[in-house]
Design a protein around this motif. Structure first.
Motif, PDB file in Angstrom:
ATOM      1  N   GLN A  15       6.091   7.414  10.028  1.00  0.00           N
ATOM      2  CA  GLN A  15       7.163   6.848   9.208  1.00  0.00           C
ATOM      3  C   GLN A  15       7.293   5.343   9.453  1.00  0.00           C
ATOM      4  O   GLN A  15       7.544   4.585   8.522  1.00  0.00           O
ATOM      5  CB  GLN A  15       8.494   7.550   9.477  1.00  0.00           C
ATOM      6  N   GLN A  16       7.072   4.893  10.681  1.00  0.00           N
ATOM      7  CA  GLN A  16       7.104   3.458  10.971  1.00  0.00           C
ATOM      8  C   GLN A  16       6.007   2.736  10.196  1.00  0.00           C
ATOM      9  O   GLN A  16       6.229   1.645   9.672  1.00  0.00           O
ATOM     10  CB  GLN A  16       6.949   3.208  12.469  1.00  0.00           C
ATOM     11  N   ASP A  17       4.831   3.349  10.096  1.00  0.00           N
ATOM     12  CA  ASP A  17       3.729   2.766   9.332  1.00  0.00           C
ATOM     13  C   ASP A  17       4.104   2.692   7.854  1.00  0.00           C
ATOM     14  O   ASP A  17       3.886   1.671   7.196  1.00  0.00           O
ATOM     15  CB  ASP A  17       2.449   3.589   9.519  1.00  0.00           C
ATOM     16  N   VAL A  18       4.700   3.771   7.343  1.00  0.00           N
ATOM     17  CA  VAL A  18       5.133   3.801   5.935  1.00  0.00           C
ATOM     18  C   VAL A  18       6.190   2.724   5.696  1.00  0.00           C
ATOM     19  O   VAL A  18       6.120   1.983   4.709  1.00  0.00           O
ATOM     20  CB  VAL A  18       5.667   5.203   5.555  1.00  0.00           C
ATOM     21  N   ASP A  19       7.161   2.619   6.600  1.00  0.00           N
ATOM     22  CA  ASP A  19       8.213   1.608   6.460  1.00  0.00           C
ATOM     23  C   ASP A  19       7.628   0.200   6.434  1.00  0.00           C
ATOM     24  O   ASP A  19       8.061  -0.652   5.656  1.00  0.00           O
ATOM     25  CB  ASP A  19       9.242   1.731   7.581  1.00  0.00           C
ATOM     26  N   ALA A  20       6.631  -0.058   7.279  1.00  0.00           N
ATOM     27  CA  ALA A  20       5.991  -1.374   7.305  1.00  0.00           C
ATOM     28  C   ALA A  20       5.302  -1.650   5.966  1.00  0.00           C
ATOM     29  O   ALA A  20       5.373  -2.769   5.440  1.00  0.00           O
ATOM     30  CB  ALA A  20       4.995  -1.455   8.453  1.00  0.00           C
ATOM     31  N   ARG A  21       4.648  -0.653   5.403  1.00  0.00           N
ATOM     32  CA  ARG A  21       3.941  -0.824   4.131  1.00  0.00           C
ATOM     33  C   ARG A  21       4.902  -0.994   2.957  1.00  0.00           C
ATOM     34  O   ARG A  21       4.574  -1.669   1.986  1.00  0.00           O
ATOM     35  CB  ARG A  21       3.018   0.370   3.889  1.00  0.00           C
ATOM     36  N   THR A  22       6.090  -0.397   3.045  1.00  0.00           N
ATOM     37  CA  THR A  22       7.028  -0.500   1.919  1.00  0.00           C
ATOM     38  C   THR A  22       7.826  -1.804   1.938  1.00  0.00           C
ATOM     39  O   THR A  22       8.493  -2.114   0.951  1.00  0.00           O
ATOM     40  CB  THR A  22       8.004   0.695   1.878  1.00  0.00           C
ATOM     41  N   ARG A  23       7.734  -2.571   3.012  1.00  0.00           N
ATOM     42  CA  ARG A  23       8.450  -3.860   3.062  1.00  0.00           C
ATOM     43  C   ARG A  23       7.952  -4.817   1.986  1.00  0.00           C
ATOM     44  O   ARG A  23       8.648  -5.753   1.623  1.00  0.00           O
ATOM     45  CB  ARG A  23       8.319  -4.501   4.438  1.00  0.00           C
ATOM     46  N   SER A  24       6.749  -4.597   1.491  1.00  0.00           N
ATOM     47  CA  SER A  24       6.169  -5.483   0.476  1.00  0.00           C
ATOM     48  C   SER A  24       6.395  -4.959  -0.940  1.00  0.00           C
ATOM     49  O   SER A  24       5.764  -5.421  -1.881  1.00  0.00           O
ATOM     50  CB  SER A  24       4.673  -5.665   0.737  1.00  0.00           C
ATOM     51  N   ASN A  49      11.372   3.431   2.045  1.00  0.00           N
ATOM     52  CA  ASN A  49      12.414   2.408   2.141  1.00  0.00           C
ATOM     53  C   ASN A  49      11.999   1.221   1.274  1.00  0.00           C
ATOM     54  O   ASN A  49      11.461   0.232   1.769  1.00  0.00           O
ATOM     55  CB  ASN A  49      12.608   1.974   3.598  1.00  0.00           C
ATOM     56  N   ILE A  50      12.217   1.360  -0.024  1.00  0.00           N
ATOM     57  CA  ILE A  50      11.850   0.332  -0.979  1.00  0.00           C
ATOM     58  C   ILE A  50      13.122  -0.373  -1.436  1.00  0.00           C
ATOM     59  O   ILE A  50      14.096   0.278  -1.813  1.00  0.00           O
ATOM     60  CB  ILE A  50      11.092   0.938  -2.178  1.00  0.00           C
ATOM     61  N   GLU A  51      13.087  -1.702  -1.413  1.00  0.00           N
ATOM     62  CA  GLU A  51      14.236  -2.475  -1.858  1.00  0.00           C
ATOM     63  C   GLU A  51      14.483  -2.223  -3.342  1.00  0.00           C
ATOM     64  O   GLU A  51      13.558  -2.290  -4.153  1.00  0.00           O
ATOM     65  CB  GLU A  51      13.989  -3.967  -1.630  1.00  0.00           C
ATOM     66  N   LEU A  52      15.729  -1.931  -3.682  1.00  0.00           N
ATOM     67  CA  LEU A  52      16.122  -1.741  -5.075  1.00  0.00           C
ATOM     68  C   LEU A  52      16.779  -3.012  -5.578  1.00  0.00           C
ATOM     69  O   LEU A  52      17.709  -3.525  -4.944  1.00  0.00           O
ATOM     70  CB  LEU A  52      17.092  -0.557  -5.203  1.00  0.00           C
ATOM     71  N   ARG A  53      16.298  -3.528  -6.704  1.00  0.00           N
ATOM     72  CA  ARG A  53      16.832  -4.749  -7.287  1.00  0.00           C
ATOM     73  C   ARG A  53      17.406  -4.429  -8.664  1.00  0.00           C
ATOM     74  O   ARG A  53      16.664  -4.091  -9.586  1.00  0.00           O
ATOM     75  CB  ARG A  53      15.743  -5.815  -7.382  1.00  0.00           C
ATOM     76  N   ASP A  54      18.709  -4.535  -8.775  1.00  0.00           N
ATOM     77  CA  ASP A  54      19.425  -4.205 -10.002  1.00  0.00           C
ATOM     78  C   ASP A  54      19.222  -5.324 -11.027  1.00  0.00           C
ATOM     79  O   ASP A  54      19.840  -6.377 -10.944  1.00  0.00           O
ATOM     80  CB  ASP A  54      20.911  -4.007  -9.694  1.00  0.00           C
ATOM     81  N   ALA A  55      18.347  -5.084 -11.996  1.00  0.00           N
ATOM     82  CA  ALA A  55      18.038  -6.084 -13.022  1.00  0.00           C
ATOM     83  C   ALA A  55      19.017  -6.031 -14.187  1.00  0.00           C
ATOM     84  O   ALA A  55      18.939  -6.843 -15.096  1.00  0.00           O
ATOM     85  CB  ALA A  55      16.610  -5.877 -13.531  1.00  0.00           C
ATOM     86  N   GLN A  56      19.948  -5.100 -14.144  1.00  0.00           N
ATOM     87  CA  GLN A  56      20.954  -4.996 -15.201  1.00  0.00           C
ATOM     88  C   GLN A  56      22.170  -5.862 -14.880  1.00  0.00           C
ATOM     89  O   GLN A  56      22.684  -6.557 -15.751  1.00  0.00           O
ATOM     90  CB  GLN A  56      21.391  -3.545 -15.386  1.00  0.00           C
ATOM     91  N   HIS A  57      22.622  -5.823 -13.644  1.00  0.00           N
ATOM     92  CA  HIS A  57      23.858  -6.505 -13.261  1.00  0.00           C
ATOM     93  C   HIS A  57      23.648  -7.765 -12.434  1.00  0.00           C
ATOM     94  O   HIS A  57      24.609  -8.484 -12.181  1.00  0.00           O
ATOM     95  CB  HIS A  57      24.774  -5.533 -12.497  1.00  0.00           C
ATOM     96  N   ASP A  58      22.425  -8.014 -11.992  1.00  0.00           N
ATOM     97  CA  ASP A  58      22.144  -9.190 -11.172  1.00  0.00           C
ATOM     98  C   ASP A  58      21.198 -10.110 -11.945  1.00  0.00           C
ATOM     99  O   ASP A  58      20.015  -9.807 -12.103  1.00  0.00           O
ATOM    100  CB  ASP A  58      21.520  -8.755  -9.844  1.00  0.00           C
ATOM    101  N   GLU A  59      21.743 -11.226 -12.431  1.00  0.00           N
ATOM    102  CA  GLU A  59      20.960 -12.157 -13.258  1.00  0.00           C
ATOM    103  C   GLU A  59      19.754 -12.739 -12.507  1.00  0.00           C
ATOM    104  O   GLU A  59      18.729 -13.021 -13.113  1.00  0.00           O
ATOM    105  CB  GLU A  59      21.852 -13.278 -13.798  1.00  0.00           C
ATOM    106  N   THR A  60      19.881 -12.926 -11.202  1.00  0.00           N
ATOM    107  CA  THR A  60      18.766 -13.445 -10.412  1.00  0.00           C
ATOM    108  C   THR A  60      17.587 -12.480 -10.448  1.00  0.00           C
ATOM    109  O   THR A  60      16.440 -12.888 -10.647  1.00  0.00           O
ATOM    110  CB  THR A  60      19.213 -13.704  -8.955  1.00  0.00           C
ATOM    111  N   HIS A  61      17.869 -11.194 -10.266  1.00  0.00           N
ATOM    112  CA  HIS A  61      16.810 -10.186 -10.303  1.00  0.00           C
ATOM    113  C   HIS A  61      16.228 -10.059 -11.703  1.00  0.00           C
ATOM    114  O   HIS A  61      15.011  -9.926 -11.869  1.00  0.00           O
ATOM    115  CB  HIS A  61      17.318  -8.828  -9.814  1.00  0.00           C
TER     116      HIS A  61
END
Length: 106
Positions: A15-24, A49-61
């Motif tokens: 899981q640590q390996d997976v977490d490291a790979r999902t940082r990108s 653990n993938i970062e979620l970026r709300d492209a509907q409510h966050d103009e920057t994203h």
């Protein structure tokens, strides 16, 4: 049948390996989009653990999605490789297939 998918949990070291790979990785999504939900369920099922970026409510994203990927379509998975090259992967089925290939059980 439950609404949330059953999670695949790897042993701690794996899981640590997976977490490291999902940082990108980052998923551009809308919270209520059914295709985005489909992709988020795959992420949850695979315990990613993938970062979620709300492209509907966050103009920057939203601006980053259009500038990088070329269109405001969601879901879109941003994949950044070790050299910093970015790939913008659209379509829930394509994203889910990629996630399953990269992180699914062998």
């Amino acid at each position: 049948m439950a609404d949330t998918p059953e999670r695949c949990r790897a042993p701690a070291a794996a899981q640590q390996d997976v977490d490291a790979r999902t940082r990108s990785l980052a998923l551009y999504h809308y919270p209520t989009c059914p295709f985005c939900l489909k992709t988020r369920r795959t992420i949850q099922r695979l315990s990613l653990n993938i970062e979620l970026r709300d492209a509907q409510h966050d103009e920057t994203h939203r601006a980053a999605l259009i500038a990088g990927g070329g269109k405001p379509q969601v879901p879109c998975l941003l994949i950044t490789d070790a050299q910093g090259k970015q790939t913008w992967l659209y379509e829930s089925d394509a994203i889910n297939a990629w996630l399953n290939r990269e992180f699914g059980a062998a």
